[in-house]
Design a protein around this motif. Sequence first.
Motif, PDB file in Angstrom:
ATOM      1  N   LEU A  55     -26.106  45.072  25.249  1.00  0.00           N
ATOM      2  CA  LEU A  55     -27.280  45.911  24.990  1.00  0.00           C
ATOM      3  C   LEU A  55     -27.001  47.400  25.164  1.00  0.00           C
ATOM      4  N   GLN A  56     -25.820  47.732  25.658  1.00  0.00           N
ATOM      5  CA  GLN A  56     -25.438  49.142  25.713  1.00  0.00           C
ATOM      6  C   GLN A  56     -25.180  49.629  24.288  1.00  0.00           C
ATOM      7  N   GLN A  57     -25.885  50.648  23.865  1.00  0.00           N
ATOM      8  CA  GLN A  57     -25.762  51.243  22.525  1.00  0.00           C
ATOM      9  C   GLN A  57     -26.188  50.300  21.385  1.00  0.00           C
ATOM     10  N   THR A  58     -26.891  49.197  21.692  1.00  0.00           N
ATOM     11  CA  THR A  58     -27.269  48.252  20.652  1.00  0.00           C
ATOM     12  C   THR A  58     -28.673  47.718  20.909  1.00  0.00           C
ATOM     13  N   GLN A  59     -29.477  47.585  19.852  1.00  0.00           N
ATOM     14  CA  GLN A  59     -30.861  47.128  19.990  1.00  0.00           C
ATOM     15  C   GLN A  59     -30.930  45.627  20.265  1.00  0.00           C
ATOM     16  N   VAL A  60     -32.022  45.213  20.928  1.00  0.00           N
ATOM     17  CA  VAL A  60     -32.183  43.815  21.344  1.00  0.00           C
ATOM     18  C   VAL A  60     -32.076  42.856  20.159  1.00  0.00           C
ATOM     19  N   GLN A  61     -32.824  43.118  19.086  1.00  0.00           N
ATOM     20  CA  GLN A  61     -32.836  42.174  17.969  1.00  0.00           C
ATOM     21  C   GLN A  61     -31.481  42.075  17.288  1.00  0.00           C
ATOM     22  N   THR A  62     -30.717  43.157  17.332  1.00  0.00           N
ATOM     23  CA  THR A  62     -29.362  43.121  16.775  1.00  0.00           C
ATOM     24  C   THR A  62     -28.451  42.276  17.648  1.00  0.00           C
ATOM     25  N   VAL A  63     -28.636  42.363  18.953  1.00  0.00           N
ATOM     26  CA  VAL A  63     -27.734  41.701  19.893  1.00  0.00           C
ATOM     27  C   VAL A  63     -27.870  40.187  19.872  1.00  0.00           C
ATOM     28  N   ILE A  64     -29.074  39.658  19.700  1.00  0.00           N
ATOM     29  CA  ILE A  64     -29.321  38.222  19.906  1.00  0.00           C
ATOM     30  C   ILE A  64     -28.337  37.320  19.164  1.00  0.00           C
ATOM     31  N   PRO A  65     -28.129  37.457  17.839  1.00  0.00           N
ATOM     32  CA  PRO A  65     -27.178  36.551  17.185  1.00  0.00           C
ATOM     33  C   PRO A  65     -25.745  36.728  17.670  1.00  0.00           C
ATOM     34  N   TYR A  66     -25.353  37.952  18.007  1.00  0.00           N
ATOM     35  CA  TYR A  66     -24.009  38.169  18.547  1.00  0.00           C
ATOM     36  C   TYR A  66     -23.871  37.521  19.916  1.00  0.00           C
ATOM     37  N   TYR A  67     -24.909  37.634  20.709  1.00  0.00           N
ATOM     38  CA  TYR A  67     -24.907  37.035  22.043  1.00  0.00           C
ATOM     39  C   TYR A  67     -24.738  35.520  21.948  1.00  0.00           C
ATOM     40  N   GLU A  68     -25.500  34.907  21.075  1.00  0.00           N
ATOM     41  CA  GLU A  68     -25.427  33.446  20.944  1.00  0.00           C
ATOM     42  C   GLU A  68     -24.079  33.002  20.402  1.00  0.00           C
ATOM     43  N   ARG A  69     -23.524  33.770  19.462  1.00  0.00           N
ATOM     44  CA  ARG A  69     -22.201  33.434  18.916  1.00  0.00           C
ATOM     45  C   ARG A  69     -21.122  33.604  19.982  1.00  0.00           C
ATOM     46  N   PHE A  70     -21.235  34.663  20.772  1.00  0.00           N
ATOM     47  CA  PHE A  70     -20.249  34.924  21.816  1.00  0.00           C
ATOM     48  C   PHE A  70     -20.265  33.813  22.863  1.00  0.00           C
ATOM     49  N   LEU A  71     -21.457  33.408  23.277  1.00  0.00           N
ATOM     50  CA  LEU A  71     -21.574  32.329  24.268  1.00  0.00           C
ATOM     51  C   LEU A  71     -21.027  31.012  23.733  1.00  0.00           C
ATOM     52  N   ALA A  72     -21.248  30.763  22.443  1.00  0.00           N
ATOM     53  CA  ALA A  72     -20.729  29.529  21.851  1.00  0.00           C
ATOM     54  C   ALA A  72     -19.203  29.540  21.831  1.00  0.00           C
ATOM     55  N   THR A  73     -18.616  30.713  21.632  1.00  0.00           N
ATOM     56  CA  THR A  73     -17.162  30.826  21.569  1.00  0.00           C
ATOM     57  C   THR A  73     -16.542  30.840  22.949  1.00  0.00           C
ATOM     58  N   PHE A  74     -17.191  31.535  23.883  1.00  0.00           N
ATOM     59  CA  PHE A  74     -16.694  31.653  25.263  1.00  0.00           C
ATOM     60  C   PHE A  74     -17.816  31.250  26.223  1.00  0.00           C
ATOM     61  N   PRO A  75     -18.002  29.954  26.445  1.00  0.00           N
ATOM     62  CA  PRO A  75     -19.161  29.481  27.225  1.00  0.00           C
ATOM     63  C   PRO A  75     -19.158  29.907  28.689  1.00  0.00           C
ATOM     64  N   THR A  76     -17.980  30.176  29.259  1.00  0.00           N
ATOM     65  CA  THR A  76     -17.910  30.523  30.677  1.00  0.00           C
ATOM     66  C   THR A  76     -17.025  31.743  30.879  1.00  0.00           C
ATOM     67  N   VAL A  77     -17.106  32.298  32.063  1.00  0.00           N
ATOM     68  CA  VAL A  77     -16.276  33.456  32.381  1.00  0.00           C
ATOM     69  C   VAL A  77     -14.796  33.079  32.364  1.00  0.00           C
ATOM     70  N   VAL A  78     -14.485  31.821  32.670  1.00  0.00           N
ATOM     71  CA  VAL A  78     -13.096  31.346  32.627  1.00  0.00           C
ATOM     72  C   VAL A  78     -12.591  31.331  31.186  1.00  0.00           C
ATOM     73  N   ASP A  79     -13.441  30.874  30.264  1.00  0.00           N
ATOM     74  CA  ASP A  79     -13.060  30.873  28.850  1.00  0.00           C
ATOM     75  C   ASP A  79     -12.799  32.289  28.352  1.00  0.00           C
ATOM     76  N   LEU A  80     -13.640  33.225  28.768  1.00  0.00           N
ATOM     77  CA  LEU A  80     -13.477  34.610  28.342  1.00  0.00           C
ATOM     78  C   LEU A  80     -12.196  35.207  28.908  1.00  0.00           C
ATOM     79  N   ALA A  81     -11.905  34.905  30.152  1.00  0.00           N
ATOM     80  CA  ALA A  81     -10.706  35.439  30.784  1.00  0.00           C
ATOM     81  C   ALA A  81      -9.444  34.982  30.064  1.00  0.00           C
ATOM     82  N   ALA A  82      -9.459  33.763  29.531  1.00  0.00           N
ATOM     83  CA  ALA A  82      -8.273  33.182  28.903  1.00  0.00           C
ATOM     84  C   ALA A  82      -8.189  33.435  27.403  1.00  0.00           C
ATOM     85  N   ALA A  83      -9.172  34.110  26.825  1.00  0.00           N
ATOM     86  CA  ALA A  83      -9.247  34.259  25.364  1.00  0.00           C
ATOM     87  C   ALA A  83      -8.150  35.165  24.819  1.00  0.00           C
ATOM     88  N   PRO A  84      -7.578  34.839  23.654  1.00  0.00           N
ATOM     89  CA  PRO A  84      -6.680  35.774  22.971  1.00  0.00           C
ATOM     90  C   PRO A  84      -7.461  37.017  22.543  1.00  0.00           C
TER      91      PRO A  84
END
Length: 379
Positions: A55-84
Motif C-alpha cells: 500500500l506504500q505508493q499504491t491505492q487500495v483497489q489496485t493492490v488487492i489483486p496483486y496481494y492475492e496473487r502474491f499470497l498464492a505464490t508465496f503463502p508464508t514468510v518461509v516461502d518468500l524467503a526461499a523464492a528466486p
Amino acid sequence: MPSTDSLTNKPYQMTTSEIQAFQTTFMAWYDVHRRELPWRLNQEPYRVWLSEIMLQQTQVQTVIPYYERFLATFPTVVDLAAAPEELLLKTWEGLGYYSRARNLQKAARQIVDDYQGQWPQTSVELEKLAGIGPYTAGAIASICFGEVVPAIDGNAFRVFSRLLKIDADIANPKNRQIFYDAILPLIPQDRPGDFNQAVMDFGSQVCTAKNPTVGETDLAPFFRSYQDGTLLDYPVKTKKQRPKPVALMAVIIQSPQGVLLQKRPSTGLLANLTTYPLVVPADILPEDEVLTPEEILTYIERYFQETYAITLQQLRPTNLKPVVHTFTHLKWTIELLQAELVADVDLAFFPGQWYSEDALQMVALPTVQKKLMARIKTN
C-alpha cells in the motif's frame, strides 16, 4: 493560514472526558464503516505486513489483486524467503518501486534466519527488519500484537492535524514526534489495532485532502479545525521540489533471435530489472558542443563499441514521440532509436541477452519498459 513553525502553537490537548468520548465515537464509526479488505480477515503478521508494504505508493483497489496473487505464490514468510529473485520480481510486476519487493525478501530472510521464523512483536524490534519504518512497524505491532503505538502515515497526519490543529510542517521528518506524542494518549488500550485501521479508513473516506465530509459525521464536534472553519488549512506541508528532468535514449536492438535487453545494475533506479539499453546522452556527449543528429548517433555507436564491444548496424531514430516516465525525484524523457545486430554477435561484455516474444512474458519488466514497448509497437 497556520504557522509552519512547530514551536509557535501547541496542539490542542483533550481532557480525559473528551478523549473517552472521542474514542467511543471514533470506534463506533469504524465498527459501522470499516472496509472489508482481504488482509483484515485475520491478524496474521505476514498478511498485514505484506499489505502495508504494497500500500506504500499504491491505492487500495489496485493492490488487492496483486496481494492475492502474491499470497498464492508465496503463502508464508518461509516461502518468500526461499523464492528466486526472478519469480519475486515477476510476481511483483506492475506495482513499481521494486526495492519494496527486494526488502520484503530481505526481511523475510531476517525473520527466518535471525528470529527462527518468529515475528518480532514490538514496533522497536520490527523496525530492525529491512524496509520497515516507523509507520509499518506501528501498524503491525498494534494490529497483530496489541501494542499501543500510533501508525503515522499520510492519513494520520491529515486526521490529527485537523482534529487537534497541529500546525507542524509534515514534510519535516523531525515533526513526526509531535504527532506521535499527540496521538498516543488517544489510542484505546483495548483496541490499538482497530484504532489505527480506523484512522486509515476515516482518512481515506471522510477526512480526505480536498473534499472532506467530516461535518457529516458524529465526529465533527471533536475536530477543532472544523469548529473554527480552518479544516482545509491542515495539514501544513511545504511543497516538494519538482522531479529533475533527465534525457535518455533507448536503443531497440533487433536480430533474428529477438530483441536485445540489458539487466540494469544491482544498485540505483530499476536495480536488476530488464530494459532496452538506456543511454544518458549527457554522460557520453562532449559538453558545450552543438551536434547534428548524425554526430549524436556516431557517439552512441562509439559508446556501444567501447563499452560492450558491440558494433551497432543501421542505428537510426524512430521518429516516435518520446516516452515520459516520472519517478519520485526524476523525470525521464526517453527518445527511441533502432538498430540491428547479427544474431551470433559476442555478448560477453554486454549485461543482457536476446529475448523472443515468448521469453519476454516470463521476465519482470518495469513500467517504463512496458511504456517503451508499447510505443515501439506503434511504429
